[in-house]
Scaffold this motif. Structure first.
Motif: not given
Length: 350
Positions: A277-289
Motif C-alpha cells: 500500500g505505501t511501499v512496494s518490496v521485491a527480493g531475489y531468488d524465489d526461495n521457499a519462504l
C-alpha cells in the motif's frame, strides 16, 4: 538335529549373514559378472534374465555393498557440495542436486559454510571425503584460486560470474534479473526505488550494477540509492529502519535476496508501513519462504532445478565424458510478480 533347507545359514553368533552377490548368482545359476550387469542396469542381459535376477535379489534380501564396490573401483562416486547453511536458496539447490546426482549414479557429500567456518575449511572437508568433483555454491575465493583447485579436482562454480573462467560455471544473469525488477516497478509508476545491497563479492557486485544500470536506463539517476546490507534478514531490517529514520520512505525497495527482503517486510510491518500500500518490496531468488502466503513476495527465479541439473552434468562430463575445456552456462532469470508490488499510492517526491 538337521537344519531345514529353507532356513537361512547363521554365523557363529547366531546372526544371519548378509546375502552376497555370489548367493544371488548361485540362486539363478549365473556368473557373478552377469548378475552384476543386471544390478547395474548395463546392456547385455535379456529381459527374462533381468527378471530372474531381480526375483532372486528380492527373495534373498540382497543389498549391494556400495562401499566395497567403490573401493574395488578406486572411485568414490561422490560429488562434494559446498553450501552456505544460512541460505534457503542453497538448501533448495542441494535438494535438486541430490536428485540429479542419483540419476547418474553419483551421491553427494556436503560441507557447510557458517559464520565461523570459512570456504577454505569447507572445501578441505570435501576433498578429505574423496569427492571426485566439487560443486561450489556461490564461492567467493579469487578466480585464480578456484582455477588452481580445478586443475587438481574438477570444480563447478554455481551462481557466480567468473571472468575468463578457467573452470565450469553455472549461473543466472544477475544484472538482467535485477533489471527486470526495476523495469517492473517503473512500469507500475515508481521512481523512488531504493536498493538494499548484498555486501562484498561478485554476485553482490553484479546485482548492484544491474540496479544502477536499470535506474539510469529509465532516467532515474537522481533517485539511485544503495543501502549497505548482506544476505540476512537482519540486514534488511537495518536498511528499512534507516529508510524510516531518514524521512518518508521511497515508494519501492529492491533487496539483494529474499532473506533481506523479508527483513525489510518485518521492519515496515512493525512501523505500520503497509506493503504494498505505501511501499512496494521485491527480493531475489524465489526461495521457499518467498512463496509463503504470509510473504507472497515479488522476486526473481533463478530456476534452482535447472541450475542443479546443469551443475551435475558439467561435473560428470569432466569425470566420465573426458571433457577438459571449461564451459559457462548462463540461464535467463525470470521475474515472479506476487503481492508485495503495485502502483505507488503517492507521486514520487511528495
Amino acid at each position: 538335529m538337521d537344519v531345514p533347507k529353507s532356513a537361512a545359514p547363521t554365523g557363529g553368533n547366531g546372526a544371519v549373514p548378509r546375502p552376497r552377490l555370489e548367493d544371488v548368482a548361485t540362486r539363478v545359476g549365473m556368473s557373478t559378472a552377469s548378475v552384476s550387469l543386471v544390478l547395474r542396469n548395463a546392456p547385455g542381459p535379456s529381459e527374462r534374465t533381468r527378471q530372474r535376477v531381480l526375483k532372486a535379489v528380492a527373495e534373498l534380501g540382497y543389498r549391494p555393498d556400495r562401499t566395497a564396490s567403490l573401493l574395488a573401483s578406486r572411485r568414490s562416486r561422490l560429488l562434494g557440495v559446498m553450501v552456505n547453511i544460512h541460505s534457503p536458496f542453497h538448501a533448495e539447490l542441494v535438494e535438486h542436486l541430490h536428485t540429479a546426482a542419483e540419476e547418474v549414479g553419483y551421491d553427494l557429500v556436503l560441507s557447510t559454510q557458517t559464520r565461523t567456518r570459512d570456504e577454505h575449511t569447507a572445501i578441505g572437508t570435501l576433498l578429505a571425503f574423496r569427492s571426485e568433483a566439487l560443486i561450489l555454491l556461490g564461492p567467493v575465493a579469487p578466480a585464480d584460486a578456484l582455477a588452481a583447485l580445478d586443475r587438481k579436482t574438477p570444480v563447478v562454480a554455481v551462481g557466480r560470474r567468473i571472468a575468463d573462467a578457467a573452470l565450469d560455471v553455472v549461473r543466472t544473469a544477475d544484472e538482467d534479473g535485477i533489471g527486470q525488477v526495476v523495469d517492473h516497478l517503473v512500469e507500475l509508476g515508481h521512481r523512488e526505488i531504493a536498493y538494499v545491497d548484498g555486501g562484498r563479492g561478485v554476485i553482490a557486485t553484479d546485482r548492484r550494477h544491474g540496479y544502477r544500470t536499470a535506474m539510469r536506463r529509465h532516467g532515474l539517476d537522481e533517485h539511485i540509492r544503495v543501502l549497505p546490507g548482506d544476505i540476512t534478514e537482519e540486514a534488511g531490517e537495518r536498511a528499512a529502519q534507516h529508510l524510516l529514520d531518514s524521512g518518508p520512505p521511497p515508494t519501492a525497495v529492491v533487496a539483494y535476496n529474499d532473506q533481506s527482503a523479508i527483513g525489510v517486510l518485518a521492519a515496515f510491518g512493525r512501523a505500520g508501513i503497509a506493503v504494498p500500500g505505501t511501499v512496494s518490496v521485491a527480493g531475489y531468488d524465489d526461495n521457499a519462504l518467498s512463496r509463503l502466503d504470509c510473504f507472497d513476495l515479488t522476486t526473481v527465479s533463478q530456476n534452482a532445478e535447472e541450475q542443479a541439473r546443469h551443475a551435475v552434468t558439467a561435473a560428470v562430463e569432466r569425470l566420465d565424458g573426458g571433457r577438459t575445456a571449461p564451459r559457462e552456462i548462463v540461464l535467463p532469470p525470470r521475474l515472479i510478480v506476487r503481492g508485495t508490488t503495485r502502483t505507488p499510492s503517492r507521486v514520487s517526491g511528495t
